[in-house]
Design a protein around this motif. Structure first.
Motif, PDB file in Angstrom:
ATOM      1  N   GLN A 251       0.937  -1.192   0.148  1.00  0.00           N
ATOM      2  CA  GLN A 251      -0.037  -0.115   0.144  1.00  0.00           C
ATOM      3  C   GLN A 251       0.850   1.285   0.187  1.00  0.00           C
ATOM      4  O   GLN A 251       0.648   2.266  -0.539  1.00  0.00           O
ATOM      5  N   LYS A 254       2.853   1.072  -3.717  1.00  0.00           N
ATOM      6  CA  LYS A 254       2.168   0.680  -5.394  1.00  0.00           C
ATOM      7  C   LYS A 254       2.169   1.789  -6.039  1.00  0.00           C
ATOM      8  O   LYS A 254       2.329   1.515  -7.336  1.00  0.00           O
ATOM      9  N   GLN A 255       1.766   2.873  -5.668  1.00  0.00           N
ATOM     10  CA  GLN A 255       1.968   4.036  -6.455  1.00  0.00           C
ATOM     11  C   GLN A 255       3.284   4.371  -7.489  1.00  0.00           C
ATOM     12  O   GLN A 255       3.177   4.618  -8.417  1.00  0.00           O
ATOM     13  N   PHE A 258       3.163   1.727 -10.094  1.00  0.00           N
ATOM     14  CA  PHE A 258       2.090   2.181 -11.057  1.00  0.00           C
ATOM     15  C   PHE A 258       2.854   3.165 -11.868  1.00  0.00           C
ATOM     16  O   PHE A 258       2.772   2.963 -13.269  1.00  0.00           O
ATOM     17  N   GLU A 265      -4.450   2.333 -10.814  1.00  0.00           N
ATOM     18  CA  GLU A 265      -5.009   1.245 -10.024  1.00  0.00           C
ATOM     19  C   GLU A 265      -5.878   0.454 -10.741  1.00  0.00           C
ATOM     20  O   GLU A 265      -5.965  -1.029 -10.739  1.00  0.00           O
ATOM     21  N   TYR A 266      -6.664   0.903 -11.530  1.00  0.00           N
ATOM     22  CA  TYR A 266      -7.804   0.386 -12.403  1.00  0.00           C
ATOM     23  C   TYR A 266      -7.329  -0.546 -13.286  1.00  0.00           C
ATOM     24  O   TYR A 266      -7.647  -1.535 -13.609  1.00  0.00           O
ATOM     25  N   TYR A 268      -4.278  -1.897 -13.063  1.00  0.00           N
ATOM     26  CA  TYR A 268      -3.508  -3.140 -12.204  1.00  0.00           C
ATOM     27  C   TYR A 268      -4.518  -4.080 -11.878  1.00  0.00           C
ATOM     28  O   TYR A 268      -4.465  -5.214 -11.743  1.00  0.00           O
TER      29      TYR A 268
END
Length: 282
Positions: A251, A254-255, A258, A265-266, A268
């Motif tokens: 958490q 993760k950004q 990405f 996020e979507y 992923y």
């Protein structure tokens, strides 16, 4: 990057079982590095070993590789993939045969899980804008935890306790517990294996740093950063599939992964659902 001096690496190499590169891999690498590399020589070398040839073909015919048609023989594989790609995949296949002996864990299970991560990395690589060689993705996934095999052999009486302690901690990784127990860790030992097997430098560095949470924030090698970000996505998806929870520090970081891969996020979540569907169909 984790800094390792030559004396420390030499000491590790003498204290752990670090398998030498198989003769077949050494011969394949020699063909690639020759002044006039011959595709047919590499195809003949692989084709002489039926079991090895079958394993290579099984790997590249996996649904995750997304081949438009099935590859049926070693010569065809070499012609389609090229020398370097075929040799890199060959190293990944041979790794599974390299560790034998008393161990705290099941090698079969370790390689099954590593293969899952490797195949997921190949698929994720097909879903991002940057081009990463499939063989590098696959080999990174298969080799990234190979140091666990060496740790499990050297510390066969206590290593399972270390793993259990790490598994019960939702905050810290196995690598941290290994450092506390043994003053070294599987990323370091895995780097030594990969380096001994003469894997590409970017793969070796990712293996060494795959538990280094700050690596992406200061490393400027794009190929390494892409490989590492894909690995972190694949590791987290595997954790979700196996244990229905996120990997350590997912958490918080993760950004960063990405952004490195140019996804959100979507995206992923779409990749996650697609991988679940592929696994159910295979």
């Amino acid at each position: 990057m984790v800094n390792l001096d030559d004396d420390y690496l030499t000491e590790l190499k003498h204290s752990f079982f670090i398998p030498s590169p198989p003769d077949l891999l050494t011969q394949a690498q020699a063909i690639c590095q020759s002044d006039d590399p011959d595709l047919s020589l590499l195809a003949d070398l692989i084709g002489k070993d039926l079991g090895l040839s079958s394993a290579v073909l099984k790997t590249i015919n996996s649904p995750m590789f997304g081949m438009t048609r099935s590859i049926s023989d070693a010569r065809q594989a070499v012609m389609m993939l090229g020398l370097d790609s075929t040799t890199t995949i060959l190293a990944a296949v041979l790794l599974k045969q390299a560790f034998k002996g008393k161990s705290a864990i099941s090698f079969e299970r370790l390689w099954e899980e590593a293969t899952d991560v490797a195949e997921m990395m190949v698929y994720i690589g097909s879903r991002i804008k940057d081009t990463i060689p499939q063989e590098n993705l696959y080999t990174t996934g298969l080799f990234h935890d190979c140091g666990i095999a060496a740790m499990a052999m050297k510390f066969h009486d206590s290593y399972l306790d270390c793993i259990k302690a790490a598994n019960s901690d939702n905050e810290e990784s196995l690598a941290l517990y290994e450092d506390q127990y043994y003053n070294t860790s599987h990323p370091v030992v895995g780097f030594l294996v990969a380096n001994t097997w003469r894997l590409p430098t970017d793969i070796c560095h990712v293996i060494l740093n795959h538990h280094n949470l700050e690596y992406l924030s200061y490393n400027d090698d794009v190929s390494e950063n892409l490989l590492l970000a894909v690995l972190k996505l694949a590791d987290n998806i595997q954790m979700q599939i196996k244990f229905s929870k996120d990997d350590h520090h997912w958490q918080a970081y993760k950004q960063q992964y990405f952004e490195q891969l140019g996804i959100g996020e979507y995206d992923y979540l779409d990749i996650y659902e697609e991988l679940i569907e592929i696994r159910m169909q295979s």
